[in-house]
Design an enzyme around this catalytic site. Structure first.
Site, PDB file in Angstrom:
ATOM      1  N   ASP A 161     -52.689  -9.767  26.202  1.00  0.00           N
ATOM      2  CA  ASP A 161     -51.183  -9.669  26.370  1.00  0.00           C
ATOM      3  C   ASP A 161     -50.682 -10.675  25.279  1.00  0.00           C
ATOM      4  OD1 ASP A 161     -52.189 -11.501  28.323  1.00  0.00           O
ATOM      5  OD2 ASP A 161     -50.327 -11.856  28.875  1.00  0.00           O
ATOM      6  N   HIS A 162     -51.376 -11.469  24.655  1.00  0.00           N
ATOM      7  CA  HIS A 162     -50.899 -12.392  23.632  1.00  0.00           C
ATOM      8  C   HIS A 162     -51.499 -12.319  22.302  1.00  0.00           C
ATOM      9  CE1 HIS A 162     -49.134 -15.371  26.881  1.00  0.00           C
ATOM     10  NE2 HIS A 162     -49.960 -14.796  27.602  1.00  0.00           N
ATOM     11  N   HIS A 196     -55.538 -23.057  31.763  1.00  0.00           N
ATOM     12  CA  HIS A 196     -55.362 -21.775  32.316  1.00  0.00           C
ATOM     13  C   HIS A 196     -56.876 -21.232  32.740  1.00  0.00           C
ATOM     14  CE1 HIS A 196     -53.788 -17.635  32.481  1.00  0.00           C
ATOM     15  NE2 HIS A 196     -54.054 -17.209  31.390  1.00  0.00           N
ATOM     16  N   ASP A 202     -49.617 -19.567  29.090  1.00  0.00           N
ATOM     17  CA  ASP A 202     -49.967 -19.525  30.359  1.00  0.00           C
ATOM     18  C   ASP A 202     -50.924 -20.959  30.807  1.00  0.00           C
ATOM     19  OD1 ASP A 202     -49.414 -17.018  29.366  1.00  0.00           O
ATOM     20  OD2 ASP A 202     -51.334 -15.984  30.292  1.00  0.00           O
TER      21      ASP A 202
END
Length: 305
Positions: free
Chosen positions: A67-68, A143, A213
């Site tokens: 998602d990054h 993370h 994150d």
């Protein structure tokens, strides 16, 4: 007028939803564009916000979760079709550089621009970009996978000339730059005109920290201490604090606590879980700790100066 602006292209977590796109921001510093993370749909959001591919030369990837960075191959391919020239530097962890190179060598081997990979090592603190007005540095986040944050720091600005005093003391044009940089003016007879008579103080420099994150950790607050504006992930509300830590994320309240510990002036929260149909609960919980909180949203532009 100098520009230092944050453009939010995506502020959701994990997967795209009808309300939010995955993580992506663009920093506009004096019309140079710097992208931070590149989730799916980034290139479409980039165009919707009226940004120019030709001004994007550096892309910073915080970590190797899809998602990054799933938007990165498509973005680079589109930039190639637009015949962007020169080079694009991708600041990314080693495994990401290897994967992206294989992808781009296969799908985009005739790109008109050079792709340069600047490898970020886990846990490092380093200046990864510098020009005449700006530095970008890394710092570690905490993370489930190696993750880095980025701090954008505007370099000290020049002092303002006092036109009346410059004219009165007949300062030569060739000396004005030095005077703006803080030098006194010395006449041929040795008379010193102090800089304080010729100038007024420079505008304060501005800084921005991007905390992707991460679980809440006081080391983050220490690394970003004194930064003006902080973006910090706020995936969950208070009731999900245990889940946040298990997954290496933060709550909105925890994001606010980090901003408070860092002495920031402003906090932007984002990376919202898809479970929320509204982020007002997150805004309220963060606002109970920190006085100036902004909810990230696609299309939002935040002026830092």
């Amino acid at each position: 007028m100098a520009k230092f602006q944050i453009n939010i292209l995506g502020c959701g977590s994990a997967t795209p939803t009808a309300r939010h796109q995955p993580s992506c921001q663009v920093v506009n510093f004096r019309d140079k564009l710097f992208m931070i993370d590149c989730g799916e749909g980034a290139q479409s959001q980039f165009r919707r916000m009226g940004l120019k591919f030709s001004r994007l030369n550096h892309i910073f990837i915080s970590h190797l979760h899809g998602d990054h960075l799933f938007g990165l191959p498509g973005l680079l391919s589109t930039m190639a079709l637009h015949e962007v020239s020169g080079s694009v530097t991708i600041h990314i962890f080693r495994d990401g550089a290897r994967l992206m190179k294989e992808w781009m060598d296969f799908f985009n081997r005739n790109s008109p621009f050079e792709i340069i990979y600047d490898v970020i090592e886990e846990g490092e603190r380093r200046i990864v970009y510098e020009d005449g007005g700006l530095t970008v540095e890394t710092f570690p986040l905490y993370h489930r996978t190696p993750c880095t944050g980025f701090i954008f720091r505007e370099k000290p600005k020049l002092r303002h000339l006092r036109g009346d005093m410059v004219k009165f003391h007949n300062i030569p044009i060739a000396m004005l730059q030095a005077v703006k940089e803080g030098a006194d003016f010395v006449r041929e007879d040795g008379t010193v005109i102090p800089n304080a008579l010729l100038t007024s103080p420079a505008d304060p420099s501005v800084s921005y920290a991007y905390c992707s994150d991460t679980m809440m950790d006081p080391r983050v607050a220490a690394d970003i201490s004194g930064v003006d504006t902080v973006y910090h992930e706020a995936t969950y509300d208070d009731s999900m604090a245990d889940r946040a830590r298990e997954r290496g994320h933060s709550t909105a309240r925890q994001a606010a606590e980090i901003a408070l510990q860092a002495g920031a002036r402003r906090l932007i929260i984002g990376h919202f879980s898809k479970r929320y149909n509204s982020e007002e609960l997150l805004l309220r919980e963060a606002g109970e700790v920190f006085p100036d909180v902004i909810l990230a949203n696609e299309g939002l532009k935040v002026d830092l100066e």
